[in-house]
Structure formats: structure tokens, C-alpha cells
Design a protein around this motif. Structure first.
Motif, PDB file in Angstrom:
ATOM      1  N   PHE A 108      36.342  45.224  49.268  1.00  0.00           N
ATOM      2  CA  PHE A 108      36.946  46.439  48.740  1.00  0.00           C
ATOM      3  C   PHE A 108      38.456  46.285  48.808  1.00  0.00           C
ATOM      4  O   PHE A 108      39.006  46.001  49.874  1.00  0.00           O
ATOM      5  N   LEU A 109      39.115  46.446  47.669  1.00  0.00           N
ATOM      6  CA  LEU A 109      40.563  46.315  47.580  1.00  0.00           C
ATOM      7  C   LEU A 109      41.208  47.625  48.006  1.00  0.00           C
ATOM      8  O   LEU A 109      41.170  48.617  47.293  1.00  0.00           O
ATOM      9  N   ILE A 110      41.782  47.639  49.209  1.00  0.00           N
ATOM     10  CA  ILE A 110      42.414  48.840  49.735  1.00  0.00           C
ATOM     11  C   ILE A 110      43.727  49.095  49.017  1.00  0.00           C
ATOM     12  O   ILE A 110      43.986  50.190  48.537  1.00  0.00           O
ATOM     13  N   THR A 111      44.572  48.065  48.956  1.00  0.00           N
ATOM     14  CA  THR A 111      45.846  48.192  48.260  1.00  0.00           C
ATOM     15  C   THR A 111      46.351  46.819  47.860  1.00  0.00           C
ATOM     16  O   THR A 111      45.886  45.797  48.375  1.00  0.00           O
ATOM     17  N   HIS A 120      45.552  42.222  36.583  1.00  0.00           N
ATOM     18  CA  HIS A 120      45.735  41.779  37.974  1.00  0.00           C
ATOM     19  C   HIS A 120      44.431  41.960  38.758  1.00  0.00           C
ATOM     20  O   HIS A 120      44.023  41.079  39.518  1.00  0.00           O
ATOM     21  N   ILE A 121      43.793  43.113  38.579  1.00  0.00           N
ATOM     22  CA  ILE A 121      42.541  43.401  39.292  1.00  0.00           C
ATOM     23  C   ILE A 121      41.471  42.372  38.912  1.00  0.00           C
ATOM     24  O   ILE A 121      40.762  41.855  39.788  1.00  0.00           O
ATOM     25  N   ASN A 122      41.369  42.041  37.615  1.00  0.00           N
ATOM     26  CA  ASN A 122      40.387  41.045  37.185  1.00  0.00           C
ATOM     27  C   ASN A 122      40.644  39.710  37.867  1.00  0.00           C
ATOM     28  O   ASN A 122      39.712  39.039  38.322  1.00  0.00           O
ATOM     29  N   TRP A 123      41.916  39.305  37.930  1.00  0.00           N
ATOM     30  CA  TRP A 123      42.267  38.049  38.599  1.00  0.00           C
ATOM     31  C   TRP A 123      41.914  38.125  40.082  1.00  0.00           C
ATOM     32  O   TRP A 123      41.295  37.201  40.631  1.00  0.00           O
ATOM     33  N   LEU A 124      42.295  39.226  40.744  1.00  0.00           N
ATOM     34  CA  LEU A 124      42.016  39.366  42.175  1.00  0.00           C
ATOM     35  C   LEU A 124      40.521  39.298  42.470  1.00  0.00           C
ATOM     36  O   LEU A 124      40.112  38.838  43.535  1.00  0.00           O
ATOM     37  N   SER A 125      39.708  39.731  41.513  1.00  0.00           N
ATOM     38  CA  SER A 125      38.256  39.710  41.682  1.00  0.00           C
ATOM     39  C   SER A 125      37.684  38.302  41.702  1.00  0.00           C
ATOM     40  O   SER A 125      36.488  38.117  41.947  1.00  0.00           O
ATOM     41  N   THR A 126      38.544  37.297  41.443  1.00  0.00           N
ATOM     42  CA  THR A 126      38.100  35.897  41.453  1.00  0.00           C
ATOM     43  C   THR A 126      38.724  35.084  42.595  1.00  0.00           C
ATOM     44  O   THR A 126      38.401  33.916  42.756  1.00  0.00           O
ATOM     45  N   VAL A 127      39.630  35.683  43.342  1.00  0.00           N
ATOM     46  CA  VAL A 127      40.380  34.953  44.371  1.00  0.00           C
ATOM     47  C   VAL A 127      39.584  34.936  45.682  1.00  0.00           C
ATOM     48  O   VAL A 127      39.301  35.997  46.248  1.00  0.00           O
TER      49      VAL A 127
END
Length: 147
Positions: A104-107, A17-24
Motif C-alpha cells: 500500500f502506497l502511503i505517500t 508515476h503510480i503505474n511505474w511504482l507498481s512495478t518497482v
């Protein structure tokens, strides 16, 4: 972009999920909350919110208990026993990092964005009124089976 304290594990967020979010782009813009549809190749995440906004009946005061969920919160949360439901919606809160300015991904958590909890000290009078209305019918699931 991410925390290193295990925070995301609590919400069922995987490294994938984090890897995907890093591209959104909406997450990388780091301008606050955004709710996204999880791609089919990734697993759903748990949604711990229950009440009308999640397709459930209103949660009455006689059904809940109040407990502190930790994480530095100075207030108790409105809780009800029950297991989270799988969600293909993921709400993400990202902001520029205070030192680097980079996203920065807080939550991130399953389901929709809800108003802050009623006793959150950062409320304005308007946001507190909205929270009181919302949380009078909603609760957070404890993850424990109902009695």
C-alpha cells in the motif's frame, strides 16, 4: 496499492508515476521508505524541502513562519515562501495494507527522505534530537512566491 483521496496530486505524482511504482520491487516489498531515481520517460516531481541537504544555504529562524499543513497533523510545520524545485528523486513510503497485507502506497514526494518534523508526536528521544538538528536548517516551501 494506492489511496483514492487525491493525496498524490498534492505531491505532483501522476498516474504514470503510480503505474511505474507498481512495478518497482522496493515499493512492492512494502518495507517502508525508499528513495528512487525517476526514469527519464517520466516527468520530475516537485521538491518542497529547502536547506543544506538540497544544496541551499541553511534556513534561519528569522526566515520562516509556522503553519499547519493539514492532513491530520497536530503540529505546525517550519515553512518559507517559495516555489518547489523539480526533482528526479522520488521518496516513497509503502507498507503492507492493514486489512489485505498487500503493498500500500502511503505517500510519495519529490526529493530525499528527511527526518520527521520536530513536533511529530511519534518521536523517540533519539529521533527528536536528529529532527531538531535537521529542521533547524531546513524548511518546507509553501508553493507561494517569496514576498
Amino acid at each position: 496499492m494506492v489511496r483514492e483521496d487525491g493525496h498524490y496530486d498534492i505531491h505532483g505524482i501522476t498516474p504514470e508515476h503510480i503505474n511505474w511504482l507498481s512495478t518497482v520491487p522496493e515499493v512492492l516489498a512494502a518495507k517502508g521508505p525508499v528513495t528512487l531515481q525517476i526514469p527519464e520517460h517520466l516527468p520530475p516531481v516537485p521538491n518542497s524541502l529547502v536547506g543544506p541537504s538540497t544544496g541551499h544555504p541553511p534556513v534561519g529562524e528569522n526566515q520562516v513562519h509556522y503553519a499547519n499543513r493539514g492532513g491530520g497533523r497536530p503540529y505546525d510545520s517550519r515553512m518559507i515562501h517559495g516555489e518547489p524545485t523539480p526533482s528526479r528523486l522520488l521518496t516513497v513510503i509503502s507498507r503492507p495494507h492493514k486489512d489485505t497485507g498487500k503493498p500500500f502506497l502511503i505517500t510519495a514526494f519529490g526529493g530525499i527522505l528527511s527526518p520527521k518534523e520536530v513536533n511529530d508526536p511519534s518521536h523517540t528521544p533519539e529521533s527528536k534530537a536528529e529532527a531538531e538538528k535537521f529542521w533547524s536548517e531546513h524548511a518546507l516551501l509553501t508553493g507561494k512566491a517569496k514576498d
